[in-house]
Design an enzyme around this catalytic site. Structure first.
Site, PDB file in Angstrom:
ATOM      1  CE1 TYR A   1       1.973   1.740  10.553  1.00  0.00           C
ATOM      2  CE2 TYR A   1       2.074   3.524   8.971  1.00  0.00           C
ATOM      3  CZ  TYR A   1       1.547   2.321   9.376  1.00  0.00           C
ATOM      4  OH  TYR A   1       0.584   1.699   8.613  1.00  0.00           O
TER       5      TYR A   1
ATOM      6  CE1 TYR B   1      -2.250   4.522  13.899  1.00  0.00           C
ATOM      7  CE2 TYR B   1       0.018   4.483  13.104  1.00  0.00           C
ATOM      8  CZ  TYR B   1      -0.897   4.568  14.150  1.00  0.00           C
ATOM      9  OH  TYR B   1      -0.442   4.707  15.429  1.00  0.00           O
TER      10      TYR B   1
HETATM   11  P1  NAI Z   1      -3.762  -8.049   9.756  1.00  0.00           P
HETATM   12  O1  NAI Z   1      -2.502  -8.789   9.987  1.00  0.00           O
HETATM   13  O2  NAI Z   1      -5.033  -8.663  10.264  1.00  0.00           O
HETATM   14  O3  NAI Z   1      -4.016  -7.727   8.230  1.00  0.00           O
HETATM   15  C1  NAI Z   1      -3.037  -7.525   7.269  1.00  0.00           C
HETATM   16  C2  NAI Z   1      -3.237  -8.591   6.220  1.00  0.00           C
HETATM   17  O4  NAI Z   1      -2.517  -8.266   5.045  1.00  0.00           O
HETATM   18  C3  NAI Z   1      -2.762  -9.969   6.657  1.00  0.00           C
HETATM   19  O5  NAI Z   1      -3.839 -10.886   6.560  1.00  0.00           O
HETATM   20  C4  NAI Z   1      -1.677 -10.318   5.645  1.00  0.00           C
HETATM   21  O6  NAI Z   1      -1.657 -11.679   5.343  1.00  0.00           O
HETATM   22  C5  NAI Z   1      -2.150  -9.479   4.459  1.00  0.00           C
HETATM   23  N1  NAI Z   1      -1.135  -9.221   3.424  1.00  0.00           N
HETATM   24  C6  NAI Z   1       0.121  -8.734   3.580  1.00  0.00           C
HETATM   25  N2  NAI Z   1       0.720  -8.621   2.386  1.00  0.00           N
HETATM   26  C7  NAI Z   1      -0.184  -9.037   1.447  1.00  0.00           C
HETATM   27  C8  NAI Z   1      -0.150  -9.165   0.030  1.00  0.00           C
HETATM   28  N3  NAI Z   1       0.940  -8.845  -0.668  1.00  0.00           N
HETATM   29  N4  NAI Z   1      -1.258  -9.623  -0.607  1.00  0.00           N
HETATM   30  C9  NAI Z   1      -2.365  -9.965   0.096  1.00  0.00           C
HETATM   31  N5  NAI Z   1      -2.455  -9.854   1.433  1.00  0.00           N
HETATM   32  C10 NAI Z   1      -1.361  -9.407   2.102  1.00  0.00           C
HETATM   33  O7  NAI Z   1      -3.531  -6.610  10.407  1.00  0.00           O
HETATM   34  P2  NAI Z   1      -4.416  -5.288  10.496  1.00  0.00           P
HETATM   35  O8  NAI Z   1      -3.673  -4.435  11.458  1.00  0.00           O
HETATM   36  O9  NAI Z   1      -5.826  -5.610  10.775  1.00  0.00           O
HETATM   37  O10 NAI Z   1      -4.278  -4.630   9.065  1.00  0.00           O
HETATM   38  C11 NAI Z   1      -5.348  -4.370   8.197  1.00  0.00           C
HETATM   39  C12 NAI Z   1      -5.278  -2.942   7.692  1.00  0.00           C
HETATM   40  O11 NAI Z   1      -5.529  -2.057   8.789  1.00  0.00           O
HETATM   41  C13 NAI Z   1      -3.916  -2.547   7.130  1.00  0.00           C
HETATM   42  O12 NAI Z   1      -4.095  -1.710   6.006  1.00  0.00           O
HETATM   43  C14 NAI Z   1      -3.317  -1.745   8.271  1.00  0.00           C
HETATM   44  O13 NAI Z   1      -2.332  -0.836   7.843  1.00  0.00           O
HETATM   45  C15 NAI Z   1      -4.566  -1.035   8.758  1.00  0.00           C
HETATM   46  N6  NAI Z   1      -4.452  -0.393  10.077  1.00  0.00           N
HETATM   47  C16 NAI Z   1      -4.083  -1.126  11.184  1.00  0.00           C
HETATM   48  C17 NAI Z   1      -3.959  -0.507  12.420  1.00  0.00           C
HETATM   49  C18 NAI Z   1      -3.568  -1.298  13.623  1.00  0.00           C
HETATM   50  O14 NAI Z   1      -3.246  -0.711  14.658  1.00  0.00           O
HETATM   51  N7  NAI Z   1      -3.589  -2.624  13.582  1.00  0.00           N
HETATM   52  C19 NAI Z   1      -4.228   0.937  12.596  1.00  0.00           C
HETATM   53  C20 NAI Z   1      -4.664   1.595  11.373  1.00  0.00           C
HETATM   54  C21 NAI Z   1      -4.739   0.948  10.172  1.00  0.00           C
END
Ligand code: NAI
Length: 286
Positions: free
Chosen positions: A182, A172
């Site tokens: 953030y 991000y």
């Molecule tokens: P999401 O909630 O779908 O995905 C995050 C996942 O990480 C969840 O499934 C959660 O269970 C898992 N998780 C957390 N701690 C964990 C651990 N210790 N071991 C294994 N799994 C773990 O949310 P999102 O937003 O799709 O996130 C996916 C990636 O995208 C992340 O790296 C996030 O920072 C990145 N991202 C998200 C943005 C947004 O606006 N949603 C923007 C830019 C990047």
């Protein structure tokens, strides 16, 4: 022959991990996922009950199949790392072999090799606190879950990745520009992830011909993002200010991921690729 992808960080059908799984499945890849241990039960039961069937539909009308779901906690590398309170926690006690090393071993046993590794996970317990108010513990936890987790995954999966394989993570823009809200060291964690992407591209490229890139994605109202609390503001800001004034869909990030891990991107490694409607290119909002 179809490729096999391991996607770490899928626990519902809202996030980037799910969308990436779908785009890879649509392109013919076999999908296996790693789901955070505390989220595993509800994810598996929702899948079983058909709750995600609508979002499993691929462009050809078939439903995405997930060959196997592994419990995973990417902040622990091997059983020796797991503290007593986690071991005995009832959300963890029902699952086994969920440290990074054990998951890689299980995948090797079940499937032999993979071609694609996706890291789509992050966690920062103090994300809603400004950096100035973040504790050492919270900062290090953000780095452990969101940055080192990627190093650990690559370290343990590279030995079972076919040469020519490819890996991506999600980052991000708060890594390089000030995004108030953030917090908790998450901006620092993303900066580390992007820097590590370059060094890991060098090391995994020289050693195993594996490409390593990261997608800097625009804002999406995922479960993780909603927990931060400012996601609607970020989505509206992007709508108002980005060159492309449309809502970003997770599918657009999924499709970019499918390109990046495909042979079409065979010379791209060590890169931060923006998939954000162009917002990163703006100097001021207009
Ligand atoms: P999401 O909630 O779908 O995905 C995050 C996942 O990480 C969840 O499934 C959660 O269970 C898992 N998780 C957390 N701690 C964990 C651990 N210790 N071991 C294994 N799994 C773990 O949310 P999102 O937003 O799709 O996130 C996916 C990636 O995208 C992340 O790296 C996030 O920072 C990145 N991202 C998200 C943005 C947004 O606006 N949603 C923007 C830019 C990047």
């Amino acid at each position: 022959k179809g490729k096999r992808a391991f996607i770490a960080g899928v626990a519902d059908d809202n996030g980037y991990g799910w969308a990436i799984a779908k785009s890879l499945a649509a392109a013919g890849a076999e999908i296996i996922v790693g789901t955070w241990v505390p989220a595993l039960n509800i994810f598996e039961s929702s899948l079983r009950r058909g709750k995600f069937d609508e979002s499993r539909v691929l462009p050809d009308g078939s439903l995405m199949e997930i060959s196997k779901i592994y419990p995973l906690d990417a902040v622990f590398d091997n059983p020796g790392d797991v503290p007593e309170d986690i071991k005995t926690n009832k959300r963890y006690a029902g699952s086994s072999n969920w440290t990074v090393q054990e998951v890689a071993e299980s995948v090797k046993k079940d499937f032999g090799t993979i071609d694609i590794l996706v890291h789509s996970l992050a966690n920062g317990p103090e994300v809603s606190k400004p950096l100035l108010e973040t504790s050492r513990k919270g900062y290090l936890a953000a780095l452990s879950a969101s940055s080192y987790s990627y190093i650990s995954l690559l370290k343990h999966f590279v030995p079972i990745m076919n040469p020519g394989g490819s890996s991506i993570s999600l980052t991000y823009i708060a890594s390089e520009r000030i995004i108030p809200g953030y917090g908790g060291g998450m901006s620092s964690a993303k900066a580390a992830l992007e820097s590590d992407t370059r060094v890991l591209a060098f090391e995994a490229g020289r050693k195993n011909k594996i490409r390593v890139n990261t997608i800097s994605a625009g804002p999406l109202g995922s479960r993780a993002a909603k927990a931060i609390g400012f996601i609607d503001k970020m989505i509206n800001y992007s709508l108002a200010n980005a060159p492309l004034q449309k809502e970003l869909s997770a599918e657009e990030v999924g499709n970019a991921a499918a390109f990046l891990v495909s042979p079409l991107a065979s010379a791209i490694t060590g890169s931060v690729i923006y998939v954000d409607n162009g917002l990163n290119a703006m100097g001021v909002g207009l």
